[in-house]
Every structure is written in structure tokens, then in C-alpha cells.
Design an enzyme around this catalytic site. Structure first.
Site, short mmCIF file in Angstrom:
data_model
loop_
_atom_site.label_atom_id
_atom_site.label_comp_id
_atom_site.label_asym_id
_atom_site.label_seq_id
_atom_site.Cartn_x
_atom_site.Cartn_y
_atom_site.Cartn_z
N ARG A 159 0.83 -1.21 0.00
CA ARG A 159 0.00 0.00 0.00
C ARG A 159 0.87 1.26 0.00
NH1 ARG A 159 0.14 3.77 2.67
NH2 ARG A 159 -0.09 2.73 4.66
N ARG A 192 -2.80 10.56 3.27
CA ARG A 192 -3.41 10.23 4.57
C ARG A 192 -4.80 9.65 4.36
NH1 ARG A 192 -1.35 15.89 7.31
NH2 ARG A 192 0.73 15.12 7.78
N ARG A 199 -8.29 -23.38 17.99
CA ARG A 199 -7.33 -23.60 19.07
C ARG A 199 -8.09 -23.96 20.36
NH1 ARG A 199 -2.12 -24.82 20.43
NH2 ARG A 199 -1.59 -23.92 22.46
N GLU A 204 3.19 10.15 7.56
CA GLU A 204 1.97 10.90 7.19
C GLU A 204 1.34 11.58 8.40
OE1 GLU A 204 1.10 11.38 4.21
OE2 GLU A 204 2.27 9.86 3.15
N THR A 210 2.34 11.98 12.69
CA THR A 210 2.26 11.11 13.87
C THR A 210 0.90 11.34 14.56
OG1 THR A 210 3.18 12.79 15.32
CG2 THR A 210 4.77 11.33 14.21
P1 FAD Z 1 9.95 13.57 14.88
O1 FAD Z 1 9.30 14.67 14.11
O2 FAD Z 1 11.34 13.78 15.40
O3 FAD Z 1 8.99 13.19 16.09
C1 FAD Z 1 9.40 12.32 17.17
C2 FAD Z 1 8.28 12.30 18.20
O4 FAD Z 1 8.09 13.62 18.71
C3 FAD Z 1 6.94 11.86 17.60
O5 FAD Z 1 6.24 11.10 18.54
C4 FAD Z 1 6.24 13.20 17.39
O6 FAD Z 1 4.82 13.09 17.39
C5 FAD Z 1 6.73 13.98 18.59
N1 FAD Z 1 6.59 15.42 18.38
C6 FAD Z 1 7.23 16.21 17.45
N2 FAD Z 1 6.82 17.47 17.55
C7 FAD Z 1 5.87 17.51 18.54
C8 FAD Z 1 5.04 18.52 19.09
N3 FAD Z 1 5.03 19.76 18.62
N4 FAD Z 1 4.20 18.16 20.09
C9 FAD Z 1 4.14 16.89 20.55
N5 FAD Z 1 4.89 15.89 20.06
C10 FAD Z 1 5.74 16.20 19.07
N6 FAD Z 1 8.88 10.95 4.60
C11 FAD Z 1 8.85 11.46 3.34
O7 FAD Z 1 9.04 12.66 3.11
N7 FAD Z 1 8.62 10.64 2.26
C12 FAD Z 1 8.40 9.30 2.40
O8 FAD Z 1 8.20 8.60 1.40
C13 FAD Z 1 8.45 8.74 3.73
N8 FAD Z 1 8.32 7.39 3.91
C14 FAD Z 1 8.51 6.86 5.18
C15 FAD Z 1 8.56 5.47 5.33
C16 FAD Z 1 8.79 4.92 6.58
C17 FAD Z 1 8.90 3.44 6.74
C18 FAD Z 1 8.92 5.77 7.72
C19 FAD Z 1 9.13 5.19 9.08
C20 FAD Z 1 8.89 7.13 7.57
C21 FAD Z 1 8.70 7.70 6.29
N9 FAD Z 1 8.73 9.10 6.10
C22 FAD Z 1 8.69 9.62 4.82
C23 FAD Z 1 9.05 9.98 7.21
C24 FAD Z 1 7.89 10.28 8.12
O9 FAD Z 1 6.97 11.10 7.48
C25 FAD Z 1 8.46 10.91 9.41
O10 FAD Z 1 9.13 9.87 10.11
C26 FAD Z 1 7.41 11.55 10.28
O11 FAD Z 1 6.95 12.74 9.71
C27 FAD Z 1 7.93 11.86 11.70
O12 FAD Z 1 9.12 12.54 11.65
P2 FAD Z 1 10.38 12.02 12.53
O13 FAD Z 1 10.55 10.58 12.31
O14 FAD Z 1 11.51 12.93 12.22
O15 FAD Z 1 9.92 12.22 14.03
#
Ligand code: FAD
Length: 390
Positions: free
Chosen positions: A96, A249, A274, A369, A371
Site C-alpha cells: 500500500r 493520509r 485452538r 503521514e 504522527t
Molecule cells: P519527529 O518529528 O522527530 O517526532 C518524534 C516524536 O516527537 C513523535 O512522537 C512526534 O509526534 C513527537 N513530536 C514532534 N513534535 C511535537 C510537538 N510539537 N508536540 C508533541 N509531540 C511532538 N517521509 C517522506 O518525506 N517521504 C516518504 O516517502 C516517507 N516514507 C517513510 C517510510 C517509513 C517506513 C517511515 C518510518 C517514515 C517515512 N517518512 C517519509 C518519514 C515520516 O513522514 C516521518 O518519520 C514523520 O513525519 C515523523 O518525523 P520524525 O521521524 O523525524 O519524528
């Protein structure tokens, strides 16, 4: 009165048109034949072999850029696109993701914000699966807060020069084209980057414990020189990438419920065969309570997805409403996956069954997409008028 179908207790099927069901059945049959026999092995190996062939087959059944009009796209309804996402993710979230990134992120960006020439150049080949696309927004240091991105695009004569890094990019290393968002003097802008451009590379991200049957890469942009017309002319600012994310989303609202459906069906079936303490575990009230709650949440989620789909088809769907759906579907799907796993006992941790794979996949789906926290903040802002992002 007839006996209710345990897999469709609220009569969801009756709310679909014949055409909706035909689309769903086509995608379901394709998954059954092409994905289900292999997916556990692909997942364990951490690869998606034959991804280009899979993309072409998905193109042939009209699943790529399915809800877009013209340029070789199927022009299906939003509900039909949602049903396709559900069936694909019932097989695996990785499949997906391939389709979401292709259609809702990369193709949508070009379709909505691209020039006529960009649309003609890329969309028909992306719709057929000949060219795979990726979408680079996230950076190593900027995920939830893309406004702080560091990747830049600078004018150099008639050209643009892109420099920076993108992280966690689905389809990255198999893509023929990347839609990359970068900071310019005029705000954030989108660029259509052929992945053969000198200075572009996409090393794969290894050691994933989730979405293992999906290609995830870093994008390295080392002074990538592009012609002036590589920019998406139709949009400036974060509105561009956010409009694409809203589309993707929406697909996840449906897709996550597909993963949940597979988990619940596996657990329900398992509970009838089971036996412990001399009878099927489905005969114990505590197991029934779990199954009842899961069925309730799955079917509530489907009704919400359908409601959002109708709004999208009517052109009245708001991004805040998509946040309700994404937050609900993925949160409940993870809960369903985890609870289903408990019903399978020790077998629940085995890849002989699909539940653990789905549970692990949904951890990524929860994070990408937007958190859950981001969607709570979107909804919180709607409810209070207060922006609590910073
Ligand atoms: P962070 O932004 O560092 O967040 C870490 C934690 O802090 C989270 O729990 C977050 O909710 C929390 N947090 C952050 N700010 C706040 C706030 N203001 N208040 C409260 N909590 C907060 N990205 C792309 O651009 N293109 C893609 O094709 C793509 N594919 C992906 C595929 C996979 C398998 C994965 C795992 C990720 C992919 N992503 C992609 C990235 C994804 O969109 C990001 O991981 C996501 O936006 C979160 O960013 P981060 O991982 O940097 O976490």
C-alpha cells in the site's frame, strides 16, 4: 431473518456500488495471486523483489494514480481508491505504501501543481508503472516540522541547483523520478528530479523492524543541477507538500483498516480451532470480549472511512477531517493487531501468521503521514482555536 456475516456485521458491503465492489475484488484477487503467497518471505528477507514488475502489474489494474483524471490515470472515485488501499494493506502495508507514494504523493504533486509539460512527460508512465516515483519531504533533522527543512534550491543562471538530504523516503532507490521539496528565496518549492541527474543518489536504509517489504531510502542531493522548468509552477510554500500528504493520509484511513481486518480474521479463525481447557478459546468470554471490541472498532472505522470518501468525492473533504480518520484508523488498527496477537498466543509472534508482520508495519504507518500527536494537534487547534504546535 438471515444470519449476519461475521466478516461484515454492519452490512458495509451494501453501502458500496457494484462498481466499487468490482474495483475491490480486482485488487483483492491481484493481492491473493501476486502478494500473499510470497509476502511473509519477502518481509523476513527485508526486500521487495521484482518491485518494478509489481509496479507494472499495479499499473495494469489501474491502481497507480487511480483517483486522478487523464494522463492515463483510471479516474476512479475516492471511495474506490480507498477500497484499493484497504485491499493492498490487507496484504501488506509495504504494498500500500508503494501505491500511496506513487499515486497520492508523487503523481498527485505533478497532477495538481505541475505544468502541462511535466504532466505529459511523467504521468502516463507513472500510471502504467513504467516509472516509479518517490516524494522527498522528511529530512534527518526535520520530520514533523518540515517548515524547518534545510535542503535548498538556488538559482544559477537559468538552472536550479539542489543541495541537501532527505530521509526515510519510500521507493527512493527504485524511483525514476523524485518529487523533492526544497527551500528557495521564494519559500518552499517542489522539484521534479529525474533520479539519473548527476549528484542524485538514494542509498537504502537497512535494519528496519517494520515495513520490511518496502524500499526506504535516503536521498542525497549533491549540487543537483536542474533546468529552470523542473520546478512545480503551481504552488509555493508548505501548502504544496501538505496538499499531497492529505491525499496520502486519506488512503491510509482505509489502508490501515485492511491490516486490521487481516489480523482480526486471523484471530477469529484461530479462536475457533485452538483448544485449551477442553474447548476452543473463542468459547471463553474474555476472548469474545476481545473479538467483539476489535470488530466494533474495525467496522466503526470503515463507516468513518466511507463517510470521508463520500466527502472527498463531493469535493468537501477538509484536511482536519482526514486527521480524524488517520488518527482513528491507525490507532485502532495497531490495537487490533496487538490484541489479535494475544489471541494467537506464542503463534502470534511467528511470521507463519500475518499478525506480527502487520503489527510491526503499523508502527511505521502510525508515524508517517503525520504522527498521532500531529493529528491530535490539528484536531486540538480546530476545537480550541489555539495553535499548540510550537
Ligand atoms: P519527529 O518529528 O522527530 O517526532 C518524534 C516524536 O516527537 C513523535 O512522537 C512526534 O509526534 C513527537 N513530536 C514532534 N513534535 C511535537 C510537538 N510539537 N508536540 C508533541 N509531540 C511532538 N517521509 C517522506 O518525506 N517521504 C516518504 O516517502 C516517507 N516514507 C517513510 C517510510 C517509513 C517506513 C517511515 C518510518 C517514515 C517515512 N517518512 C517519509 C518519514 C515520516 O513522514 C516521518 O518519520 C514523520 O513525519 C515523523 O518525523 P520524525 O521521524 O523525524 O519524528
Amino acid at each position: 431473518m438471515s444470519v449476519l456475516d461475521a466478516t461484515d456485521p454492519l452490512g458495509f458491503d451494501e453501502l458500496l456500488s457494484e462498481e466499487d465492489r468490482a474495483v475491490r475484488d480486482t485488487v483483492r484477487a491481484w493481492c491473493r495471486e501476486r502478494v500473499l503467497p510470497h509476502i511473509a518471505g519477502w518481509y523476513e528477507a527485508g526486500e521487495l523483489p521484482g518491485v518494478r514488475e509489481l509496479a507494472r502489474e499495479l499499473g495494469a489494474i489501474g491502481a497507480l494514480g487511480m483517483h486522478l483524471e487523464g494522463y492515463g490515470c483510471a479516474g476512479a472515485s475516492a471511495v474506490q481508491y480507498g477500497l484499493a488501499c484497504l485491499e493492498l494493506e490487507a496484504a501488506d502495508s509495504g504494498l500500500r505504501s508503494l501505491v500511496s507514494v506513487q499515486g497520492s504523493l508523487a503523481m498527485y504533486a505533478v497532477h495538481r501543481w505541475g505544468s502541462e509539460e511535466q504532466k505529459r512527460q511523467w504521468l502516463p508512465r507513472m500510471a502504467s508503472g513504467e516509472v516509479i516515483g518517490c516524494f522527498g519531504l522528511t529530512e534527518p533533522d526535520h520530520g514533523s516540522d518540515p517548515a524547518s527543512m534545510r535542503t535548498t534550491a538556488k538559482r544559477d543562471g537559468p538552472d536550479w541547483v539542489l543541495t541537501g538530504r532527505k530521509m526515510w523516503i519510500t521507493n527512493g532507490s527504485v524511483a525514476g523520478v523524485a518529487v523533492v521539496w526544497a527551500r528557495t528565496d521564494e519559500g518552499v518549492r517542489g522539484f521534479v528530479v529525474p533520479t539519473t541527474a548527476p549528484g542524485f543518489s538514494a542509498p537504502d536504509i537497512k535494519h528496519k523492524g517494520s515495513l520490511r517489504a518496502s524500499v526506504t531510502s535516503e536521498l542525497v542531493l549533491d549540487h543537483v543541477r536542474l533546468p529552470g522548468d523542473a520546478v512545480l509552477p503551481g504552488v509555493r510554500g508548505l501548502r504544496g507538500p501538505l496538499s499531497c500528504l492529505s491525499q496520502a493520509r486519506y488512503g491510509i484511513v482505509w489502508g490501515a483498516l485492511g491490516a486490521a481486518r487481516t489480523c482480526l480474521e486471523t484471530a477469529r479463525e484461530y479462536s475457533t480451532t485452538r483448544e485449551q481447557f477442553g474447548k476452543p478459546i473463542g468459547g471463553f468470554q474474555l476472548t469474545q470480549a476481545k473479538l467483539a471490541d476489535m470488530s466494533l472498532e474495525l467496522n466503526k472505522g470503515l463507516l468513518l472511512a466511507l463517510h470521508l470518501g463520500h466527502r472527498m468525492d463531493a469535493g468537501t473533504l477538509r484536511p482536519e477531517q482526514v486527521s480524524y480518520g488517520k488518527l482513528n484508523s491507525v490507532r485502532e488498527a495497531i490495537e487490533i493487531a496487538r490484541t489479535s496477537r494475544t489471541i494467537l498466543g506464542a503463534n502470534g509472534i511467528s511470521y507463519e501468521y500475518p499478525v506480527m508482520r502487520h503489527a510491526n508495519n503499523l508502527e511505521s504507518v502510525l508515524t508517517y503521514e503525520g504522527t498521532p500527536e500531529m493529528h491530535q494537534l490539528v484536531i486540538g487547534k480546530l476545537l480550541t482555536g489555539q495553535d499548540a504546535f510550537r
